[in-house]
Write a protein that holds these residues in place. Sequence first.
Motif, short mmCIF file in Angstrom:
data_model
loop_
_atom_site.label_atom_id
_atom_site.label_comp_id
_atom_site.label_asym_id
_atom_site.label_seq_id
_atom_site.Cartn_x
_atom_site.Cartn_y
_atom_site.Cartn_z
N VAL A 162 28.32 23.96 -102.57
CA VAL A 162 28.31 25.41 -102.77
C VAL A 162 29.52 25.90 -103.58
N ILE A 163 30.72 25.57 -103.14
CA ILE A 163 31.91 26.19 -103.72
C ILE A 163 32.38 25.48 -105.00
N ALA A 164 32.62 24.18 -104.94
CA ALA A 164 33.16 23.46 -106.10
C ALA A 164 32.28 23.57 -107.35
N PRO A 165 30.95 23.51 -107.23
CA PRO A 165 30.14 23.65 -108.45
C PRO A 165 30.33 25.00 -109.15
N ARG A 166 30.78 25.99 -108.41
CA ARG A 166 31.03 27.30 -109.00
C ARG A 166 32.41 27.42 -109.64
N LEU A 167 33.21 26.37 -109.50
CA LEU A 167 34.58 26.37 -110.04
C LEU A 167 34.67 25.70 -111.40
N GLY A 168 33.53 25.39 -111.99
CA GLY A 168 33.53 24.78 -113.32
C GLY A 168 33.33 23.29 -113.28
N GLU A 169 33.61 22.68 -114.42
CA GLU A 169 33.43 21.24 -114.59
C GLU A 169 34.22 20.47 -113.53
N PRO A 170 33.60 19.46 -112.90
CA PRO A 170 34.34 18.69 -111.89
C PRO A 170 35.49 17.90 -112.51
N VAL A 171 36.50 17.67 -111.72
CA VAL A 171 37.63 16.82 -112.11
C VAL A 171 37.58 15.62 -111.17
N MET A 172 37.18 14.48 -111.72
CA MET A 172 36.97 13.30 -110.89
C MET A 172 38.26 12.50 -110.75
N VAL A 173 38.54 12.10 -109.51
CA VAL A 173 39.73 11.31 -109.19
C VAL A 173 39.31 10.16 -108.27
N PRO A 174 40.14 9.12 -108.16
CA PRO A 174 39.81 7.99 -107.30
C PRO A 174 39.64 8.42 -105.84
N GLY A 175 38.67 7.83 -105.17
CA GLY A 175 38.39 8.16 -103.78
C GLY A 175 39.33 7.55 -102.76
N PRO A 176 39.77 6.29 -102.92
CA PRO A 176 40.60 5.68 -101.87
C PRO A 176 41.85 6.46 -101.48
N PRO A 177 42.61 7.04 -102.41
CA PRO A 177 43.77 7.83 -101.96
C PRO A 177 43.35 9.06 -101.15
N LYS A 178 42.23 9.68 -101.51
CA LYS A 178 41.75 10.85 -100.76
C LYS A 178 41.32 10.43 -99.36
N ARG A 179 40.69 9.25 -99.26
CA ARG A 179 40.29 8.76 -97.95
C ARG A 179 41.53 8.51 -97.09
N PHE A 180 42.56 7.93 -97.69
CA PHE A 180 43.81 7.68 -96.98
C PHE A 180 44.40 9.00 -96.48
N ALA A 181 44.39 10.02 -97.32
CA ALA A 181 44.90 11.33 -96.92
C ALA A 181 44.08 11.91 -95.77
N GLN A 182 42.76 11.74 -95.82
CA GLN A 182 41.91 12.21 -94.73
C GLN A 182 42.22 11.46 -93.43
N ALA A 183 42.53 10.17 -93.56
CA ALA A 183 42.88 9.37 -92.37
C ALA A 183 44.18 9.86 -91.75
N ILE A 184 45.13 10.25 -92.59
CA ILE A 184 46.38 10.81 -92.07
C ILE A 184 46.08 12.11 -91.32
N GLY A 185 45.22 12.95 -91.90
CA GLY A 185 44.83 14.18 -91.21
C GLY A 185 44.14 13.90 -89.89
N LEU A 186 43.32 12.86 -89.86
CA LEU A 186 42.64 12.47 -88.62
C LEU A 186 43.66 12.08 -87.55
N VAL A 187 44.60 11.22 -87.91
CA VAL A 187 45.61 10.79 -86.94
C VAL A 187 46.42 12.00 -86.45
N LEU A 188 46.83 12.84 -87.38
CA LEU A 188 47.63 14.01 -87.02
C LEU A 188 46.88 14.93 -86.04
N THR A 189 45.60 15.20 -86.32
CA THR A 189 44.85 16.11 -85.46
C THR A 189 44.47 15.44 -84.12
#
Length: 167
Positions: A69-96
């Motif tokens: 819904v939201i990101a497609p309305r923000l223009g052309e996507p900016v693609m980045v590698p997934g593994p660092p984002k997954r790592f960041a999500q894992a840190i958020g998981l541990v923290l919460t």
Amino acid sequence: MVEVRTPFEFPAIVNEKAARVVAGLVVLVAALALLTGWLWLSAVLAVGFALRVASGPRFDPFGLLATTVIAPRLGEPVMVPGPPKRFAQAIGLVLTLVATGFLVAGLPAVTTALLAILLVFATLESALGFCAGCYAFGLLMRAGLVPEETCAACNDISLRQRQPAGV
């Protein structure tokens, strides 16, 4: 080309704009928890982080809202590698998870402090595009603690692909 994934697989590349939207939604929930004293929202955030770590945005309400819904309305996507984002999500998981554990243990002050830390780092990603978990992932790669094959696109920008919005 459509990427085929199993249900519990994180995408190899992700839309940076969608990731920033998810971070913004985390900011809103963490701020709501801190402003209202509804510290139990740390458990809700933990569930979202767990879903994102397990499968990216596929089953997570924040991830689905951001990518469809939201990101497609923000223009052309900016693609980045997934593994660092997954790592960041894992840190958020541990923290919460730790924040929720302290709440259950009757230590709401620690939960509050951990949610405040989460709020700061999610704000940095959402507002400024600085992903502290991604930065830490890069440091771990440079130190040799994360094998290069874990994220070939992290080292070679030519491996990053531009894909249509919503992928």
